[in-house]
Write a protein that holds these residues in place. Sequence first.
Motif, PDB file in Angstrom:
ATOM      1  N   SER A 143     128.975  72.399  17.945  1.00 17.36           N
ATOM      2  CA  SER A 143     128.849  72.747  19.372  1.00 17.36           C
ATOM      3  C   SER A 143     129.127  71.933  20.532  1.00 17.36           C
ATOM      4  CB  SER A 143     127.353  73.322  19.721  1.00 17.36           C
ATOM      5  OG  SER A 143     127.161  73.515  20.905  1.00 17.36           O
ATOM      6  N   LEU A 144     130.127  72.427  21.209  1.00 19.29           N
ATOM      7  CA  LEU A 144     130.847  71.885  22.221  1.00 19.29           C
ATOM      8  C   LEU A 144     129.776  71.041  23.047  1.00 19.29           C
ATOM      9  CD1 LEU A 144     133.090  70.360  23.731  1.00 19.29           C
ATOM     10  CD2 LEU A 144     133.575  72.464  24.802  1.00 19.29           C
ATOM     11  N   ALA A 145     128.707  72.193  23.585  1.00 21.32           N
ATOM     12  CA  ALA A 145     127.520  71.761  24.449  1.00 21.32           C
ATOM     13  C   ALA A 145     126.732  70.499  23.760  1.00 21.32           C
ATOM     14  CB  ALA A 145     126.741  72.872  24.753  1.00 21.32           C
ATOM     15  N   SER A 146     126.403  70.529  22.480  1.00 23.32           N
ATOM     16  CA  SER A 146     125.865  69.746  21.974  1.00 23.32           C
ATOM     17  C   SER A 146     126.666  68.289  21.991  1.00 23.32           C
ATOM     18  CB  SER A 146     125.506  69.999  20.367  1.00 23.32           C
ATOM     19  OG  SER A 146     124.928  70.793  20.247  1.00 23.32           O
ATOM     20  N   ILE A 147     127.870  68.235  21.583  1.00 21.67           N
ATOM     21  CA  ILE A 147     128.723  66.953  21.717  1.00 21.67           C
ATOM     22  C   ILE A 147     128.825  66.656  23.012  1.00 21.67           C
ATOM     23  CG2 ILE A 147     131.059  66.229  21.511  1.00 21.67           C
ATOM     24  CD1 ILE A 147     131.507  68.263  19.135  1.00 21.67           C
ATOM     25  N   LEU A 181     122.999  65.649  12.661  1.00 20.12           N
ATOM     26  CA  LEU A 181     123.803  66.391  11.937  1.00 20.12           C
ATOM     27  C   LEU A 181     123.345  67.421  11.370  1.00 20.12           C
ATOM     28  CD1 LEU A 181     125.707  63.430   9.963  1.00 20.12           C
ATOM     29  CD2 LEU A 181     126.818  64.717  12.253  1.00 20.12           C
ATOM     30  N   LEU A 182     121.875  67.716  11.168  1.00 25.76           N
ATOM     31  CA  LEU A 182     121.338  68.799  10.441  1.00 25.76           C
ATOM     32  C   LEU A 182     121.188  69.773  11.531  1.00 25.76           C
ATOM     33  CD1 LEU A 182     118.621  67.539   7.883  1.00 25.76           C
ATOM     34  CD2 LEU A 182     120.277  69.211   7.534  1.00 25.76           C
ATOM     35  N   ARG A 183     120.582  69.464  12.869  1.00 29.98           N
ATOM     36  CA  ARG A 183     120.688  70.206  13.931  1.00 29.98           C
ATOM     37  C   ARG A 183     121.853  70.694  14.296  1.00 29.98           C
ATOM     38  NH1 ARG A 183     115.813  72.443  15.770  1.00 29.98           N
ATOM     39  NH2 ARG A 183     114.214  70.950  15.244  1.00 29.98           N
ATOM     40  N   MET A 184     122.818  69.858  14.280  1.00 33.81           N
ATOM     41  CA  MET A 184     124.268  70.562  14.897  1.00 33.81           C
ATOM     42  C   MET A 184     125.116  71.275  14.342  1.00 33.81           C
ATOM     43  SD  MET A 184     127.161  67.669  15.994  1.00 33.81           S
ATOM     44  CE  MET A 184     126.204  67.054  17.429  1.00 33.81           C
ATOM     45  N   PHE A 185     124.771  71.241  12.824  1.00 31.36           N
ATOM     46  CA  PHE A 185     125.495  72.165  11.728  1.00 31.36           C
ATOM     47  C   PHE A 185     124.622  73.257  11.003  1.00 31.36           C
ATOM     48  CE2 PHE A 185     128.295  68.212  12.168  1.00 31.36           C
ATOM     49  CZ  PHE A 185     129.640  68.718  12.112  1.00 31.36           C
ATOM     50  N   SER A 186     123.479  73.286  11.521  1.00 33.37           N
ATOM     51  CA  SER A 186     122.444  74.478  11.116  1.00 33.37           C
ATOM     52  C   SER A 186     123.166  75.747  11.697  1.00 33.37           C
ATOM     53  CB  SER A 186     121.196  74.361  11.140  1.00 33.37           C
ATOM     54  OG  SER A 186     120.794  73.102  10.551  1.00 33.37           O
ATOM     55  N   GLU A 243     118.174  75.120  22.528  1.00 30.88           N
ATOM     56  CA  GLU A 243     117.255  74.396  21.634  1.00 30.88           C
ATOM     57  C   GLU A 243     118.029  73.599  20.645  1.00 30.88           C
ATOM     58  OE1 GLU A 243     113.619  75.154  18.312  1.00 30.88           O
ATOM     59  OE2 GLU A 243     114.690  77.024  19.378  1.00 30.88           O
ATOM     60  N   GLN A 244     119.055  74.017  19.996  1.00 27.06           N
ATOM     61  CA  GLN A 244     120.010  73.092  19.335  1.00 27.06           C
ATOM     62  C   GLN A 244     120.591  71.933  19.996  1.00 27.06           C
ATOM     63  OE1 GLN A 244     123.972  74.538  18.038  1.00 27.06           O
ATOM     64  NE2 GLN A 244     123.554  74.254  16.073  1.00 27.06           N
ATOM     65  N   SER A 245     121.215  72.195  21.199  1.00 25.63           N
ATOM     66  CA  SER A 245     121.714  71.114  21.878  1.00 25.63           C
ATOM     67  C   SER A 245     120.573  70.133  22.237  1.00 25.63           C
ATOM     68  CB  SER A 245     122.406  71.736  23.281  1.00 25.63           C
ATOM     69  OG  SER A 245     123.516  72.399  22.631  1.00 25.63           O
ATOM     70  N   PHE A 246     119.484  70.453  22.640  1.00 23.56           N
ATOM     71  CA  PHE A 246     118.179  69.762  23.148  1.00 23.56           C
ATOM     72  C   PHE A 246     117.894  68.740  21.809  1.00 23.56           C
ATOM     73  CE2 PHE A 246     113.716  68.757  23.049  1.00 23.56           C
ATOM     74  CZ  PHE A 246     113.670  68.199  24.272  1.00 23.56           C
ATOM     75  N   SER A 296     133.252  64.307  17.304  1.00 20.06           N
ATOM     76  CA  SER A 296     134.050  64.606  18.262  1.00 20.06           C
ATOM     77  C   SER A 296     135.198  64.747  17.675  1.00 20.06           C
ATOM     78  CB  SER A 296     133.989  63.693  19.472  1.00 20.06           C
ATOM     79  OG  SER A 296     132.784  63.460  20.097  1.00 20.06           O
ATOM     80  N   ALA A 297     135.861  63.789  17.002  1.00 24.55           N
ATOM     81  CA  ALA A 297     137.097  64.068  16.254  1.00 24.55           C
ATOM     82  C   ALA A 297     137.313  65.098  15.523  1.00 24.55           C
ATOM     83  CB  ALA A 297     137.374  62.625  15.647  1.00 24.55           C
ATOM     84  N   TRP A 298     136.206  65.492  14.816  1.00 25.03           N
ATOM     85  CA  TRP A 298     136.314  66.437  13.806  1.00 25.03           C
ATOM     86  C   TRP A 298     136.128  68.009  14.730  1.00 25.03           C
ATOM     87  CZ3 TRP A 298     136.947  68.366   9.337  1.00 25.03           C
ATOM     88  CH2 TRP A 298     136.435  69.649   8.842  1.00 25.03           C
ATOM     89  N   TYR A 299     135.700  67.950  15.916  1.00 21.42           N
ATOM     90  CA  TYR A 299     135.771  69.206  16.782  1.00 21.42           C
ATOM     91  C   TYR A 299     137.322  69.334  17.165  1.00 21.42           C
ATOM     92  CZ  TYR A 299     134.868  72.255  20.631  1.00 21.42           C
ATOM     93  OH  TYR A 299     135.129  73.300  21.636  1.00 21.42           O
TER      94      TYR A 299
END
Length: 292
Positions: A247-251, A173-178, A195-198, A222-225
């Motif tokens: 990020s949709l890519a991360s999800i 979550l930290l990576r996803m929302f930073s 890099e974030q998605s990875f 995913s529901a939040w997105y």
Amino acid sequence: LISDSLFPAIVLGAVILLIYPYMSNPFILDDGHKIQENPDIQRISNLPSALFYPYDQNQMTKHMQFNMHRNDPSRPLTFLVYTLLWALGGGNQVSFHAAGAIVHAWNSYLARGVLITLLLPLFSKFPKYGEVIALAVDFSCLCFAFTPVAIGTAMYAYALSDTLATGEMYLMLLRMFSPLRNGVKRSARSRQQSEQSFWVAVHFTCAILFKQTSVTVLVWVSAWYVLLRIVPAFSKLVKSCPQLLPSLASISHCWLVWIGWNLLRFWYLGGLGDLEADPSNSNRPYLPYLGT
């Protein structure tokens, strides 16, 4: 109000102080089946074959009864940690309790980071309430660290599968929302996103290898997105606070990891469930959690 460098020291010190009198407590509940009486974790030489093996290699009878005193191949990282802790402490429960305390304190620190990251828009929009918001964040995380149920979980050795998975979910979550850095060229921003998605996918992978029910965090994200995208009121929030939109890519990468992991479990392990440490439940040796 507590500095970033001081908070983890306070939490770790206080958690160890609270748990120290109980460090020598015996193994309890599933600890006996999965740790104390589990020969797989008692020799490092058993790695890696004892971590990830087809379920039929653990089949005791033709009626699909399993030996519950073995590693669960659906949680390879969990039992890797147990093996290392067993080697470190010679099977002494103190090493497991100490690890539980450290991981729990670490999770409290990560929870604080997640809250601060998600509440960044409030800090910028209401600067005069910044101290109040920071105090609420610190208070919430200290409560999480010191509540009896949390301390009790940290003391339960087999619950390391849950606490370790929780830590990886927080890191995800930290990576996803930073927020990404602004004012950079498109190519640099694209590298940031990749890099974030990875790293989001890496932390999600670690989480499900500790415990497969970690997929719930991906379901909620995913529901939040979807909510932010389809509900008009939420779409206005995205315009003012774009960092709240994951990020949709991360999800997507995480869902690909989840699908790939379940295909591997189905074809190699022989099922989508896991081995439950309940010998009395011999007619249902592993529970079908529909992939979770």
